[in-house]
Design an enzyme around this catalytic site. Sequence first.
Site, PDB file in Angstrom:
ATOM      1  N   ASP A  90      46.869  39.327  39.397  1.00 20.98           N
ATOM      2  CA  ASP A  90      47.008  40.052  38.006  1.00 20.98           C
ATOM      3  C   ASP A  90      46.678  41.590  37.743  1.00 20.98           C
ATOM      4  OD1 ASP A  90      46.137  39.096  34.601  1.00 20.98           O
ATOM      5  OD2 ASP A  90      47.975  39.960  35.326  1.00 20.98           O
ATOM      6  N   LYS A 134      50.299  46.217  39.663  1.00 22.68           N
ATOM      7  CA  LYS A 134      51.551  45.604  40.027  1.00 22.68           C
ATOM      8  C   LYS A 134      51.923  46.175  41.672  1.00 22.68           C
ATOM      9  CE  LYS A 134      50.388  44.006  36.374  1.00 22.68           C
ATOM     10  NZ  LYS A 134      49.654  42.850  36.354  1.00 22.68           N
ATOM     11  N   ASP A 181      51.294  37.253  37.997  1.00 22.06           N
ATOM     12  CA  ASP A 181      51.830  37.555  36.678  1.00 22.06           C
ATOM     13  C   ASP A 181      52.600  38.686  36.636  1.00 22.06           C
ATOM     14  OD1 ASP A 181      49.934  38.518  33.726  1.00 22.06           O
ATOM     15  OD2 ASP A 181      51.701  37.510  33.760  1.00 22.06           O
ATOM     16  N   ASN A 182      53.286  38.934  35.567  1.00 24.47           N
ATOM     17  CA  ASN A 182      53.928  40.074  35.267  1.00 24.47           C
ATOM     18  C   ASN A 182      55.281  40.553  36.114  1.00 24.47           C
ATOM     19  OD1 ASN A 182      50.817  41.099  34.751  1.00 24.47           O
ATOM     20  ND2 ASN A 182      52.314  40.923  32.957  1.00 24.47           N
ATOM     21  N   GLU A 195      52.880  38.780  27.325  1.00 22.62           N
ATOM     22  CA  GLU A 195      51.752  38.342  26.369  1.00 22.62           C
ATOM     23  C   GLU A 195      52.116  38.834  24.853  1.00 22.62           C
ATOM     24  OE1 GLU A 195      51.234  39.322  29.294  1.00 22.62           O
ATOM     25  OE2 GLU A 195      49.763  40.926  29.484  1.00 22.62           O
TER      26      GLU A 195
HETATM   27  C1  7JO Z   1      45.985  46.060  36.220  1.00 24.70           C
HETATM   28  C2  7JO Z   1      45.517  45.197  34.944  1.00 24.70           C
HETATM   29  C3  7JO Z   1      44.738  44.259  34.853  1.00 24.70           C
HETATM   30  C4  7JO Z   1      43.138  44.785  35.492  1.00 24.70           C
HETATM   31  O1  7JO Z   1      43.193  44.854  37.204  1.00 24.70           O
HETATM   32  C5  7JO Z   1      42.046  45.881  37.467  1.00 24.70           C
HETATM   33  N1  7JO Z   1      42.651  46.215  38.831  1.00 24.70           N
HETATM   34  C6  7JO Z   1      43.583  46.914  39.085  1.00 24.70           C
HETATM   35  N2  7JO Z   1      44.040  47.162  40.466  1.00 24.70           N
HETATM   36  C7  7JO Z   1      42.760  46.429  41.028  1.00 24.70           C
HETATM   37  C8  7JO Z   1      42.330  46.385  42.428  1.00 24.70           C
HETATM   38  N3  7JO Z   1      42.994  46.662  43.063  1.00 24.70           N
HETATM   39  N4  7JO Z   1      41.206  45.678  42.585  1.00 24.70           N
HETATM   40  C9  7JO Z   1      40.393  45.160  41.356  1.00 24.70           C
HETATM   41  N5  7JO Z   1      40.840  45.050  40.220  1.00 24.70           N
HETATM   42  C10 7JO Z   1      42.152  45.822  39.911  1.00 24.70           C
HETATM   43  C11 7JO Z   1      42.147  47.028  36.149  1.00 24.70           C
HETATM   44  O2  7JO Z   1      41.109  47.502  36.353  1.00 24.70           O
HETATM   45  C12 7JO Z   1      42.453  46.134  34.917  1.00 24.70           C
HETATM   46  O3  7JO Z   1      41.409  45.998  34.327  1.00 24.70           O
HETATM   47  N6  7JO Z   1      46.813  44.828  34.419  1.00 24.70           N
HETATM   48  C13 7JO Z   1      47.737  45.427  34.012  1.00 24.70           C
HETATM   49  O4  7JO Z   1      47.742  46.578  34.252  1.00 24.70           O
HETATM   50  C14 7JO Z   1      48.798  44.613  33.098  1.00 24.70           C
HETATM   51  C15 7JO Z   1      49.708  45.395  32.126  1.00 24.70           C
HETATM   52  C16 7JO Z   1      50.527  44.814  31.117  1.00 24.70           C
HETATM   53  C17 7JO Z   1      51.379  45.657  30.613  1.00 24.70           C
HETATM   54  C18 7JO Z   1      52.747  45.429  29.876  1.00 24.70           C
HETATM   55  C19 7JO Z   1      53.438  46.078  29.108  1.00 24.70           C
HETATM   56  C20 7JO Z   1      53.016  47.353  28.853  1.00 24.70           C
HETATM   57  F1  7JO Z   1      53.947  48.069  27.995  1.00 24.70           F
HETATM   58  C21 7JO Z   1      51.919  47.668  29.389  1.00 24.70           C
HETATM   59  C22 7JO Z   1      51.039  46.969  30.139  1.00 24.70           C
HETATM   60  C23 7JO Z   1      50.520  43.475  31.216  1.00 24.70           C
HETATM   61  C24 7JO Z   1      49.560  42.575  31.979  1.00 24.70           C
HETATM   62  O5  7JO Z   1      49.829  41.448  31.732  1.00 24.70           O
HETATM   63  C25 7JO Z   1      48.828  43.358  33.027  1.00 24.70           C
HETATM   64  O6  7JO Z   1      48.277  42.346  33.732  1.00 24.70           O
HETATM   65 MG    MG Z   2      48.989  40.482  33.645  1.00 30.25          MG
END
Ligand code: 7JO
Ligand code: MG
Length: 214
Positions: free
Chosen positions: A141, A144, A169-170, A199
Amino acid sequence: TQSTQPQRILGAVQKNATRGDPRSVVKAIDQYCRNKEWAMNVGDEKGCILDSVVSEVNPSTVLELGTYCGYSTVRIASLLPPNAKLFTLEFNPHNAVIARQVIAWAGVEDKVQLIEGASGDWIPKMKEHYGVKTFDLVFLDHWKDRYLPDTKLLEECGLLRKGSVLLADNVIFPGAPEYLEYIRGNQRYESCFFKSHLEYTKALDGLEKSVFLG
Ligand SMILES: C[C@H](C[C@H]1O[C@@H](n2cnc3c(N)ncnc32)[C@H](O)[C@@H]1O)NC(=O)c1cc(-c2ccc(F)cc2)cc(O)c1O
Ligand SMILES: [Mg+2]
């Protein structure tokens, strides 16, 4: 001073959820994000699919990539057997600070190891640092475009066993096309798609469940 979205989510939890009651934490976040402010939690609709996969796998060791505020961390942890362990990776320090407090409020900190750092750096270290043998379940999650490289990394590091389940997810919105192409075309995985919605919206999205065949 201005608050951040993670701070407002934590506030909603502390105001509306019961300490030590993980499901009330999940409910408080869903109500806040549905009624006040959209946020990128897996949410209640896809969350029910997540719950069913967690219950089916009944995992001892789980890896979550992308903690954000800890919504799915708490949701998964609330379904784990007593000695099970959930490792969750979050590289944004502010999000990690908030997630720790959400996890603590839910009272699931004994089952959760939140690691502040990037998946690419930490996946190769899970065996030596935390004595992980293999993951029974991986919830993808995070960014992407990291789903595919990190899946390959999990394979290379010997962190998947016959029967390990990947749940992503997604895969529709924002989408993970390279990941889907790889995993659906790979004989070493048996995949199925769970159609759902982004969501808190009516936009199409879904989860891809893939079983590693070894
Ligand atoms: C990426 C994020 C979730 C978190 O992941 C951490 N992260 C990242 N890369 C790494 C790594 N490589 N290692 C550790 N942590 C890491 C980050 O700091 C965020 O806190 N999730 C999303 O961007 C996300 C976006 C949407 C979304 C949907 C429609 C829209 F119009 C706009 C956005 C929906 C979702 O359901 C998501 O899940
Ligand atoms: Mg997600």
